[in-house]
Design an enzyme around this catalytic site. Structure first.
Site, PDB file in Angstrom:
ATOM      1  N   ASP A   1       0.824  -1.208   0.000  1.00  0.00           N
ATOM      2  CA  ASP A   1       0.000   0.000   0.000  1.00  0.00           C
ATOM      3  C   ASP A   1       0.861   1.263   0.000  1.00  0.00           C
ATOM      4  O   ASP A   1       2.018   1.246   0.440  1.00  0.00           O
ATOM      5  CB  ASP A   1      -0.911   0.017   1.228  1.00  0.00           C
ATOM      6  CG  ASP A   1      -1.883  -1.151   1.244  1.00  0.00           C
ATOM      7  OD1 ASP A   1      -2.233  -1.634   0.157  1.00  0.00           O
ATOM      8  OD2 ASP A   1      -2.283  -1.570   2.353  1.00  0.00           O
ATOM      9  N   LYS A   2       0.265   2.344  -0.449  1.00  0.00           N
ATOM     10  CA  LYS A   2       0.949   3.637  -0.515  1.00  0.00           C
ATOM     11  C   LYS A   2       1.638   3.987   0.805  1.00  0.00           C
ATOM     12  O   LYS A   2       2.803   4.381   0.825  1.00  0.00           O
ATOM     13  CB  LYS A   2      -0.062   4.735  -0.877  1.00  0.00           C
ATOM     14  CG  LYS A   2       0.499   6.140  -0.808  1.00  0.00           C
ATOM     15  CD  LYS A   2      -0.597   7.185  -0.968  1.00  0.00           C
ATOM     16  CE  LYS A   2      -0.058   8.584  -0.699  1.00  0.00           C
ATOM     17  NZ  LYS A   2      -1.125   9.610  -0.708  1.00  0.00           N
TER      18      LYS A   2
END
Length: 303
Positions: free
Chosen positions: A138-139
């Site tokens: 994830d970011k």
């Protein structure tokens, strides 16, 4: 144009068609599906419908999935933390806050943009939007990713993910005091039925297994190591919330009152796999970033 067919079950009756279709593929957004419906790319029993159509049992849905619009993804010079590289594979330590690959409306500043500037030979299996990308984090999760530089490497690495032979260990800080030193969470993950932007443990979700062990307890927080057996979207974040210990700083699955960190306190610190060409087992380690370590220092002093 790809055709996708779906027969509505008794359990799915009464669900809006745009909502139902988003459950068929986790990468389809509701806005995207509504546009397909407007363009008459969705037919029910051979007829066009509106997005608010309520499905009935045994409805036959045909979805003509349009080809993705090719985007011009530009190489961008970045100071990437390349942990390992040869003619087949790159292992990169992704910082928190960086998106892995471009998407419509977000075509710059991603890891893929940086990798394209770093080297021209990335595998093409995932197409123009995700060249070389074998798996994602994830970011706002930091840590190690493997990237394929050719299709041979890509196929071999994906096969290892499918066979669950890739080592992926994460450090996390979670809310609450976990009483058990070790544990395994075996609970299926799918789209949250009440919030399509989230994943959740759901009855008909995809098989998902996370192993964890406690590293240290801090009264109302616990420092843990999590090892993935499967790799579902947001798996560790969803599983830890499911057992009542959401990740500190997680804006999607955690409480508002939390530790001072931008995004979830989660770091992919260990990555191991067999080299696609030599078959030698390689394992890489990267310590957690400064903001993660700063939280641990704060918890130690408070303890």
């Amino acid at each position: 144009m790809e055709k996708v067919y779906h027969l509505v079950s008794e359990e799915e009756a009464g669900i809006r068609i745009d909502k139902l279709i988003t459950t068929l593929d986790e990468e389809w957004s509701r806005t995207q599906v509504q546009e397909w419906i407007k363009q008459e790319n969705v037919l029910v029993n051979g007829n066009k419908v509106k997005a608010n159509y309520k499905c009935e049992p045994n409805d036959k849905i045909v979805i003509n999935v349009p080809e993705p619009v090719p985007l011009n993804i530009e190489p961008e010079e970045m100071d990437l933390d390349i942990v390992y590289e040869d003619r087949d594979v790159i292992v990169v330590n992704k910082p928190r806050g960086m998106v892995v690959h471009p998407a419509p409306g977000h075509t710059s500043g991603t890891l893929v943009n940086g990798l394209m500037a770093h080297c021209q030979d990335l595998s093409g299996i995932n197409g123009v939007m995700r060249p070389g990308i074998v798996h994602r984090i994830d970011k706002d999760t930091s840590g190690l990713l493997m990237v394929a530089k050719n299709d041979l490497a890509h196929e071999a690495l994906v096969e290892q993910l499918v066979k669950k032979t890739v080592t992926r260990r994460y450090e996390a800080i979670v809310h609450g005091n976990i009483p058990h030193d070790f544990g395994t969470i075996d609970a299926p993950i799918g789209r949250d039925k009440t919030d399509r932007q989230k994943m959740a443990v759901v009855e008909n979700g995809k098989h998902a297994v996370t192993h964890f062990k406690v590293i240290e307890r801090f009264n109302d927080y616990t420092h843990v190591e999590c090892q993935l057996e499967t790799g579902r979207t947001h798996q560790i974040r969803v599983h830890m919330k499911y057992i009542g210990h959401p990740l500190a700083g997680d804006p999607k699955y955690g409480p508002r009152k939390t530790l001072d960190i931008e995004g979830q306190a989660l770091h992919a610190g260990v990555l191991g796999f067999h080299h696609p060409r030599t078959k030698e087992y390689l394992e890489f380690n990267r310590p957690a970033p400064e903001d993660f370590c700063r939280l641990l220092d704060f918890l130690h002093k408070r303890k």
